[in-house]
Write an enzyme that holds these catalytic residues in place. Sequence first.
Site, PDB file in Angstrom:
ATOM      1  N   CYS A 249     -22.159  28.810  -0.402  1.00 25.06           N
ATOM      2  CA  CYS A 249     -22.217  27.463   0.184  1.00 25.06           C
ATOM      3  C   CYS A 249     -22.125  27.569   1.703  1.00 25.06           C
ATOM      4  O   CYS A 249     -22.847  26.896   2.430  1.00 25.06           O
ATOM      5  CB  CYS A 249     -21.054  26.600  -0.274  1.00 25.06           C
ATOM      6  SG  CYS A 249     -20.786  26.591  -2.031  1.00 25.06           S
TER       7      CYS A 249
ATOM      8  N   CYS B 264     -17.875  27.914  -2.111  1.00 23.23           N
ATOM      9  CA  CYS B 264     -18.111  29.343  -2.306  1.00 23.23           C
ATOM     10  C   CYS B 264     -18.694  29.986  -1.054  1.00 23.23           C
ATOM     11  O   CYS B 264     -19.032  29.302  -0.091  1.00 23.23           O
ATOM     12  CB  CYS B 264     -19.064  29.557  -3.467  1.00 23.23           C
ATOM     13  SG  CYS B 264     -20.637  28.739  -3.209  1.00 23.23           S
TER      14      CYS B 264
ATOM     15  N   ASP C 165      -0.958  -6.184  -7.059  1.00 27.44           N
ATOM     16  CA  ASP C 165      -2.043  -7.078  -6.698  1.00 27.44           C
ATOM     17  C   ASP C 165      -3.078  -6.898  -7.808  1.00 27.44           C
ATOM     18  O   ASP C 165      -3.081  -5.893  -8.495  1.00 27.44           O
ATOM     19  CB  ASP C 165      -2.594  -6.632  -5.332  1.00 27.44           C
ATOM     20  CG  ASP C 165      -3.924  -7.264  -5.039  1.00 27.44           C
ATOM     21  OD1 ASP C 165      -4.014  -8.493  -5.162  1.00 27.44           O
ATOM     22  OD2 ASP C 165      -4.871  -6.531  -4.694  1.00 27.44           O
TER      23      ASP C 165
ATOM     24  N   ASP D 248      -4.161  -3.531  -2.202  1.00 28.55           N
ATOM     25  CA  ASP D 248      -5.247  -2.881  -1.461  1.00 28.55           C
ATOM     26  C   ASP D 248      -5.863  -3.730  -0.366  1.00 28.55           C
ATOM     27  O   ASP D 248      -6.553  -3.215   0.491  1.00 28.55           O
ATOM     28  CB  ASP D 248      -6.363  -2.469  -2.426  1.00 28.55           C
ATOM     29  CG  ASP D 248      -7.208  -3.645  -2.856  1.00 28.55           C
ATOM     30  OD1 ASP D 248      -6.606  -4.697  -3.135  1.00 28.55           O
ATOM     31  OD2 ASP D 248      -8.427  -3.524  -2.891  1.00 28.55           O
TER      32      ASP D 248
ATOM     33  N   ASP E   9      -2.756  -8.248   1.227  1.00 23.30           N
ATOM     34  CA  ASP E   9      -1.550  -7.578   0.726  1.00 23.30           C
ATOM     35  C   ASP E   9      -0.778  -6.888   1.834  1.00 23.30           C
ATOM     36  O   ASP E   9       0.340  -6.446   1.615  1.00 23.30           O
ATOM     37  CB  ASP E   9      -1.929  -6.497  -0.296  1.00 23.30           C
ATOM     38  CG  ASP E   9      -2.674  -7.061  -1.473  1.00 23.30           C
ATOM     39  OD1 ASP E   9      -2.241  -8.111  -1.966  1.00 23.30           O
ATOM     40  OD2 ASP E   9      -3.683  -6.461  -1.882  1.00 23.30           O
TER      41      ASP E   9
END
Lengths: 52, 735
Positions: B54, B51, B454, B634, B638
């Site tokens: 902010c 905003c 995975d 991840d 992998d």
Amino acid sequence: MEVLSFLIPISLFLGGIGLAAFFWTIKSDQYDDPDGDSHRILSDEYDDHPKE
Amino acid sequence: MTDSTYPETPNASACPACDVTPMARRLVARATLDDAPDRGAILLSLPEVHCALCITTVERALDRHPGVNSARVNLTLKRVSVEAEPDVTAEDLIPTLAAVGYTAHEMDPSALSATTTDRQGRELLMRLAVAGFAAMNVMLLSVAVWSGATDATRDLFHWISAAITIPAIAFSGQPFFRSAWSALRHGRLNMDVPITLAILLALGTSLYETAHSGEHAYFDATISLTFFLLAGRYLDHRTRAIARSAAEELAALEVPRADRLVDGREETVDVATLVPGDVILVRPGGRMPVDGVIAEGTSELDRSLLTGETLPVFAEPGQEVSAGEVNLTGPLSVRVTAAGQDSSLHRMADLVAMAESTKNRYTSLADRAAGLYAPGVHILAVVAAVGWYFYTWDVRLALNIAAAVLIITCPCALGLAVPAVTTAASGRLFRKGMLIKDGTALERLAEVDTVAFDKTGTLTLGAPELLDADRIAAEDLALAAGLSGASSHPLSRALAEAAGRLEVSAEKVEDLVEVPGFGTEGRWMGLRVRLGRAAWVGAETGTSTEAWLAVEGQTPVRFTFTDRLRPGAQDAVDGLRAAGLDVWLISGDAEPAVAAFADRLGISNVVSEALPAEKAHRLEALSSDGRRVLMVGDGLNDTAALTAAHASISPATALDAARVASDIVLLGEDIGPIADAVTTARSAVRRIKENFRIATLYNVIAVPIAIAGLATPLAAALAMSASSITVSLNSLRLR
């Protein structure tokens, strides 16, 4: 038909101003933060002069 | 900003490895720069700003901080860039922002190449603006000609059109000319070759016609063609730029820093400046930045990102550690054995680069269309020109007809067919929390018929959860919760959380000590109590993830844990199966854990204890069976499999290398949207093919007219605009 010799240059000139203005907005980073700019006008700061 | 001092991003064809290893490249870039550290600007990510208030709060708080010269919030990117004196660091500013209520994360400016300005996008936008301006003005004049202007008026209008069009095209057509030239120089044909030829031939004949008071000039068609094609290019560029900057943001949030111990003092340094022999301190919860040997301290290491094992490994002096492992319980001093170029991170880059070269062989639908289209159009134009020349012996007429054929067949619709759909599809997936990194990812994703998951960190969160919590005696749980309260070990946290969920209040335990690598110990009602590894409390070591509670003089009690399911895991598996895909689970974890997990999700094709190379081999075996595999993973283990797969997805929590290797990154915690991604990709490809069909249909109707010599500039303008608009509208139908 003579009026064309005025109208065509005038229409090109006006369009050209729009194009130049668009170039200026791009060159001066005015599309970097569209969300922020639309919110900044709501803030009281820099109402009298823009931020450096 | 000092971004000009960083090496230019190498282009993809020259150095595929550089492109896929931003982390390694950053390290190298930083190593060469260590004399001139980047002090110009500190970048902080502020996920919560939203905003006007902010903006002012953050900027004011930072401006008041000593040493800060200026601060500016970018609300679109949710970032603040701070210009400050050299001695101000991000760590000083984060508490300042926390005090006014905003969480801030430091970002690594060297990982963000496109932060300041998107130069290429700007350039395209300017060319698009010029083409649009010129097209509007020329169309205005052309309408007068079409509605019956003759003789001197028509010639004058043609001359004015030429005066506008030629400089406009010289400026805005450059991307096509450059790309066509580089294709021709390498002896290839791409979509830009017929475009360039059409533009130049149409301009040439129109100019000749104008000079000879001819009736037909194609200036309007030429410039609006350029405009439509640039619009397609710009859409394409935007999609890529958004994906790239989001991917860079993920990378920038992992600032490569380490705490080096020099004469007993700690100093924070760039990982790139570490050399073998340095001793660094890795705190509990920290990730190993380099390969090394433990010099001091005992702890437990979470190696799940490297191997997929969920059981933490005991760590003691003399043991080797590799980059990417997470330290769990006690502080460790690590002597660096390999950093930068020699580290396992860099070796991983080679592996990724190798697999990447096979992926580059994929030809996109657009390339395949261009491969058919470019030669076809040239042959048609030549045949028309030659035919008319031998029929009438009139070069001027023959060239005019060739120009008309090229203009009418010119791929406005083809140039928009792919970018309009991919823009719509990636926008849709982005809103669901998926980031498409690669241009051809959607097409490849639409073709998959098998998906390999995975386990650890992908279908699970990599955080343990107490199993059968309600079957454990309440007093045991209460005591265990009392012992685990002070520890940040994942198993302790799971115990404390289970106790909280079952509303069991923790027992008060005195003299609590955490023994790194073993567990916690304390006194309870005068008895010594321990919570930790089996061997430490005097029990038999089991196969599952477990912790034992031992009260002096009593039989130890066992707590077993399972890995917590990622939200949406069941939905993703069910959704993918409903979409007709075979689901596999390929994990590096031990067999019993994997089998139990597969049962829970109802996956029947299971491979366990797979080494990284085996994962990749397994995928290759599947693809040599004629399957197209989507890999979701991840970890470092992998990475090879992710690159070997036909398409790949990784969660945002994945290791840098894994994220880089995959085509799509899941931004949220929920893995459920994967099923949507496949269906969206399939409908996107269906739309692209429909668009090609629409464009072909227009050509089938318009080309005979052009070859017959009946095409007028008005017909060309109508055909072109109508096909471009139909294709764009069709793309918007994407569901």
